[in-house]
Design a protein around this motif. Structure first.
Motif, short mmCIF file in Angstrom:
data_model
loop_
_atom_site.label_atom_id
_atom_site.label_comp_id
_atom_site.label_asym_id
_atom_site.label_seq_id
_atom_site.Cartn_x
_atom_site.Cartn_y
_atom_site.Cartn_z
N ALA A 170 0.84 -1.20 0.00
CA ALA A 170 0.00 0.00 0.00
C ALA A 170 0.87 1.25 0.00
CB ALA A 170 -0.94 0.00 1.20
N SER A 171 1.96 1.23 0.78
CA SER A 171 2.82 2.41 0.79
C SER A 171 3.52 2.60 -0.56
CB SER A 171 3.85 2.31 1.91
OG SER A 171 4.77 1.28 1.65
N ARG A 172 3.77 1.52 -1.24
CA ARG A 172 4.44 1.61 -2.55
C ARG A 172 3.52 2.16 -3.62
NH1 ARG A 172 6.78 -3.41 -6.06
NH2 ARG A 172 7.42 -2.14 -7.82
N PHE A 173 2.23 1.87 -3.54
CA PHE A 173 1.32 2.25 -4.61
C PHE A 173 0.42 3.44 -4.27
CE2 PHE A 173 2.63 -1.91 -5.94
CZ PHE A 173 2.74 -1.76 -7.30
N GLN A 174 0.70 4.16 -3.19
CA GLN A 174 -0.06 5.38 -2.88
C GLN A 174 0.37 6.48 -3.83
OE1 GLN A 174 -2.62 5.93 -0.86
NE2 GLN A 174 -2.60 3.78 -0.29
N PRO A 175 -0.55 7.33 -4.27
CA PRO A 175 -0.17 8.43 -5.17
C PRO A 175 0.73 9.43 -4.46
CG PRO A 175 -2.46 8.64 -4.51
CD PRO A 175 -1.97 7.33 -3.96
N THR A 176 1.63 10.02 -5.21
CA THR A 176 2.53 11.03 -4.66
C THR A 176 2.39 12.33 -5.43
OG1 THR A 176 4.32 10.35 -6.12
CG2 THR A 176 4.25 9.30 -3.97
N PHE A 225 10.50 17.77 -4.60
CA PHE A 225 10.37 16.93 -5.79
C PHE A 225 10.28 15.48 -5.35
CE2 PHE A 225 12.41 14.43 -9.21
CZ PHE A 225 11.45 14.64 -10.18
N GLN A 226 9.18 14.84 -5.70
CA GLN A 226 8.99 13.42 -5.43
C GLN A 226 8.66 12.77 -6.76
OE1 GLN A 226 5.84 13.23 -2.59
NE2 GLN A 226 7.12 13.91 -0.91
N PRO A 227 9.61 12.08 -7.35
CA PRO A 227 9.32 11.48 -8.66
C PRO A 227 8.24 10.42 -8.53
CG PRO A 227 11.42 10.71 -7.83
CD PRO A 227 10.94 11.76 -6.89
N GLY A 228 7.22 10.57 -9.32
CA GLY A 228 6.14 9.59 -9.33
C GLY A 228 6.39 8.58 -10.44
N VAL A 229 6.14 7.34 -10.13
CA VAL A 229 6.31 6.29 -11.12
C VAL A 229 4.92 5.81 -11.50
CG1 VAL A 229 7.28 4.02 -11.55
CG2 VAL A 229 8.50 5.63 -10.11
N ASP A 230 4.65 5.73 -12.78
CA ASP A 230 3.35 5.29 -13.25
C ASP A 230 3.33 3.77 -13.32
OD1 ASP A 230 0.86 5.03 -14.32
OD2 ASP A 230 1.39 5.77 -16.30
N PHE A 231 2.55 3.14 -12.46
CA PHE A 231 2.45 1.69 -12.43
C PHE A 231 1.22 1.21 -13.20
CE2 PHE A 231 4.74 2.61 -8.45
CZ PHE A 231 5.85 1.82 -8.66
N GLY A 232 0.59 2.09 -13.96
CA GLY A 232 -0.65 1.71 -14.63
C GLY A 232 -1.77 1.77 -13.62
N ASP A 233 -2.56 0.72 -13.54
CA ASP A 233 -3.66 0.64 -12.57
C ASP A 233 -3.07 0.35 -11.19
OD1 ASP A 233 -5.97 0.22 -11.14
OD2 ASP A 233 -6.39 -1.74 -12.03
N PRO A 234 -3.14 1.31 -10.25
CA PRO A 234 -2.53 1.11 -8.94
C PRO A 234 -3.09 -0.10 -8.19
CG PRO A 234 -3.24 3.39 -9.18
CD PRO A 234 -3.75 2.63 -10.37
N ASN A 235 -4.40 -0.36 -8.33
CA ASN A 235 -4.99 -1.49 -7.61
C ASN A 235 -4.47 -2.82 -8.15
OD1 ASN A 235 -6.90 -2.38 -5.51
ND2 ASN A 235 -7.85 -3.42 -7.26
N ALA A 236 -4.29 -2.91 -9.47
CA ALA A 236 -3.75 -4.14 -10.06
C ALA A 236 -2.31 -4.37 -9.59
CB ALA A 236 -3.80 -4.07 -11.57
N GLY A 237 -1.52 -3.31 -9.53
CA GLY A 237 -0.15 -3.42 -9.04
C GLY A 237 -0.11 -3.81 -7.58
N GLY A 293 1.55 -14.68 -1.09
CA GLY A 293 0.93 -15.86 -1.66
C GLY A 293 -0.59 -15.83 -1.55
N GLU A 294 -1.15 -14.73 -1.07
CA GLU A 294 -2.60 -14.59 -0.88
C GLU A 294 -3.10 -13.31 -1.55
OE1 GLU A 294 -3.97 -15.06 3.18
OE2 GLU A 294 -1.99 -15.80 3.72
N TYR A 295 -4.41 -13.28 -1.83
CA TYR A 295 -5.01 -12.05 -2.33
C TYR A 295 -5.16 -11.06 -1.18
CZ TYR A 295 -6.25 -13.95 -6.88
OH TYR A 295 -6.19 -14.45 -8.14
N PRO A 296 -5.16 -9.75 -1.46
CA PRO A 296 -5.38 -8.77 -0.39
C PRO A 296 -6.76 -8.94 0.23
CG PRO A 296 -4.76 -7.69 -2.47
CD PRO A 296 -4.96 -9.13 -2.76
N SER A 297 -6.88 -8.54 1.50
CA SER A 297 -8.17 -8.64 2.19
C SER A 297 -9.16 -7.58 1.70
CB SER A 297 -7.98 -8.51 3.70
OG SER A 297 -7.39 -7.25 4.02
N ARG A 298 -8.64 -6.48 1.11
CA ARG A 298 -9.48 -5.44 0.54
C ARG A 298 -8.69 -4.70 -0.54
NH1 ARG A 298 -9.43 -1.07 5.45
NH2 ARG A 298 -7.24 -1.36 5.93
N PRO A 299 -9.40 -4.09 -1.49
CA PRO A 299 -8.70 -3.39 -2.57
C PRO A 299 -8.01 -2.11 -2.08
CG PRO A 299 -11.08 -3.22 -2.85
CD PRO A 299 -10.84 -4.09 -1.66
N LEU A 300 -7.09 -1.63 -2.87
CA LEU A 300 -6.29 -0.45 -2.51
C LEU A 300 -7.16 0.77 -2.25
CD1 LEU A 300 -3.45 0.77 -2.22
CD2 LEU A 300 -3.52 1.27 -4.64
#
Length: 98
Positions: free
Chosen positions: A34-40, A64-76, A86-93
Motif C-alpha cells: 500500500a505504501s508503494r502504490f499510494q499516489p505522490t 520533488f517526489q518522482p512519481g512512477v506510473d504503475f498503470g492501474d494502482p490497484n492491479a499493481g 501468496g494470498e489475495y489482499p483482504s481489501r482493494p487499494l
C-alpha cells in the motif's frame, strides 16, 4: 567427523537462507505494498524575493517526489500482495485510504 559437521552447518545455512525468501504474512504484505502504490505529489515549491530596509531578501523551496506510473494502482497492489504473501489482499487499494 569434522567434514560431516561442516556439511551439516552448510545445509543449515542454506535452509535459513531459503526460509528468508518465503512468504510474509498478508497484513505485512498489504502494508508494504500500500505504501508503494499510494499516489505522490510530483513537484511543488515556493519562491520569494523582496527588498526590506534596502536589503535584498530571497529564498526558494522545492519539493520533488518522482512519481512512477504503475498503470492501474490497484492491479499493481494486488500483484504485489500476492507475490509477497501468496494470498489475495483482504481489501482493494482504494478502500485503504491514506
Amino acid at each position: 567427523m569434522a567434514a560431516v559437521t561442516r556439511l551439516g552447518m552448510l545445509g543449515l545455512a542454506a535452509a535459513a537462507t531459503l526460509a528468508a525468501c518465503g512468504p510474509i504474512p498478508r497484513a505485512d504484505a498489504e502494508r508494504v505494498c500500500a505504501s508503494r502504490f499510494q499516489p505522490t505529489r510530483a513537484l511543488s515549491g515556493t519562491v520569494k524575493a523582496g527588498v526590506s530596509n534596502g536589503n535584498l531578501s530571497q529564498g526558494y523551496e522545492l519539493d520533488f517526489q518522482p512519481g512512477v506510473d504503475f498503470g492501474d494502482p490497484n492491479a499493481g497492489y494486488t500483484a504485489c500482495v500476492q507475490r509477497k504473501s501468496g494470498e489475495y489482499p483482504s481489501r482493494p487499494l482504494y478502500q485503504i485510504g491514506g
